[in-house]
Write an enzyme that holds these catalytic residues in place. Sequence first.
Site, PDB file in Angstrom:
ATOM      1  N   GLY A  12       0.832  -1.203   0.000  1.00  0.00           N
ATOM      2  CA  GLY A  12       0.000   0.000   0.000  1.00  0.00           C
ATOM      3  C   GLY A  12       0.868   1.254   0.000  1.00  0.00           C
ATOM      4  N   LYS A  13       1.907   1.241   0.829  1.00  0.00           N
ATOM      5  CA  LYS A  13       2.831   2.385   0.887  1.00  0.00           C
ATOM      6  C   LYS A  13       3.613   2.518  -0.415  1.00  0.00           C
ATOM      7  CE  LYS A  13       3.705   2.530   5.857  1.00  0.00           C
ATOM      8  NZ  LYS A  13       4.730   2.443   6.895  1.00  0.00           N
ATOM      9  N   ASP A  68       7.887   5.795   8.559  1.00  0.00           N
ATOM     10  CA  ASP A  68       7.236   4.997   9.585  1.00  0.00           C
ATOM     11  C   ASP A  68       6.024   5.815   9.971  1.00  0.00           C
ATOM     12  OD1 ASP A  68       7.238   2.552  11.084  1.00  0.00           O
ATOM     13  OD2 ASP A  68       7.459   3.782  12.876  1.00  0.00           O
ATOM     14  N   PHE A 151      -5.695   1.575   2.855  1.00  0.00           N
ATOM     15  CA  PHE A 151      -5.313   0.363   3.599  1.00  0.00           C
ATOM     16  C   PHE A 151      -5.218   0.729   5.075  1.00  0.00           C
ATOM     17  CE2 PHE A 151      -1.504   2.647   2.487  1.00  0.00           C
ATOM     18  CZ  PHE A 151      -0.639   2.492   3.564  1.00  0.00           C
ATOM     19  N   LYS A 174      -6.341  11.660  -1.487  1.00  0.00           N
ATOM     20  CA  LYS A 174      -5.656  11.166  -0.293  1.00  0.00           C
ATOM     21  C   LYS A 174      -4.172  11.494  -0.346  1.00  0.00           C
ATOM     22  CE  LYS A 174      -4.465   7.240   2.540  1.00  0.00           C
ATOM     23  NZ  LYS A 174      -4.209   5.817   2.609  1.00  0.00           N
ATOM     24  N   HIS A 179      -1.126  12.469   5.807  1.00  0.00           N
ATOM     25  CA  HIS A 179       0.128  12.610   6.553  1.00  0.00           C
ATOM     26  C   HIS A 179       1.320  12.260   5.670  1.00  0.00           C
ATOM     27  CE1 HIS A 179      -1.341   8.551   6.721  1.00  0.00           C
ATOM     28  NE2 HIS A 179      -0.298   8.077   7.384  1.00  0.00           N
ATOM     29  N   ARG A 180       1.175  11.187   4.877  1.00  0.00           N
ATOM     30  CA  ARG A 180       2.263  10.753   4.004  1.00  0.00           C
ATOM     31  C   ARG A 180       2.464  11.737   2.848  1.00  0.00           C
ATOM     32  NH1 ARG A 180       0.620   5.908   3.668  1.00  0.00           N
ATOM     33  NH2 ARG A 180       1.659   5.294   5.574  1.00  0.00           N
TER      34      ARG A 180
END
Length: 195
Positions: A12-13, A68, A151, A174, A179-180
Amino acid sequence: MKKIILATGNLGKVRELNAMLDGHYTVVSQKQLKVIEVPETGSSFIENALIKARNAASQSQLPALADDSGLEVEALEGEPGIYSARYAGENASDEENITKLLKAMESHTNRKANFCCAMVFVRDAQDSDPVIIERRWYGEILKTPIGKNGFGYDPIFYLKEYDCSSAQLNPETKNRISHRGLALRDLLAELSLIE
């Protein structure tokens, strides 16, 4: 275009970061290069991201990007935090983690929560001046999961300004507001890759 290794095994990342890094770097995942993962023994998101980035850079001889991230719930004093991926146990599924969190939240009226992302870029394993960015995305915990996108905890993370869960957002939205997304944009700016 420069090649960079993405220090994560989370597909997902990889998908999200690939979409966001498009045009800046050719991204390879550490799985593609058979990087052996190391335990995340840090006590913070930043420490864990640094551990992952240095490990990937060391084994691949490439610059490495690691993040992380996790969910911090106010009523649970910041839990699950750095244990978000394994909240319900090692190798727990997203559904198992969500079920455990919803159970823990049953007696709480304070639903405030945030996703936190620490993103780290190292030029090599010994980089003494890594680029480190930490960003948060604020929302609330829903009582039941809604939505199929994303996810992790996305189906129970409610965004008031969009009146939907993170899992109901389209990927482009998104990636822009999460945050990412915020951490990566600021990291790229730090690296002077964005005008």
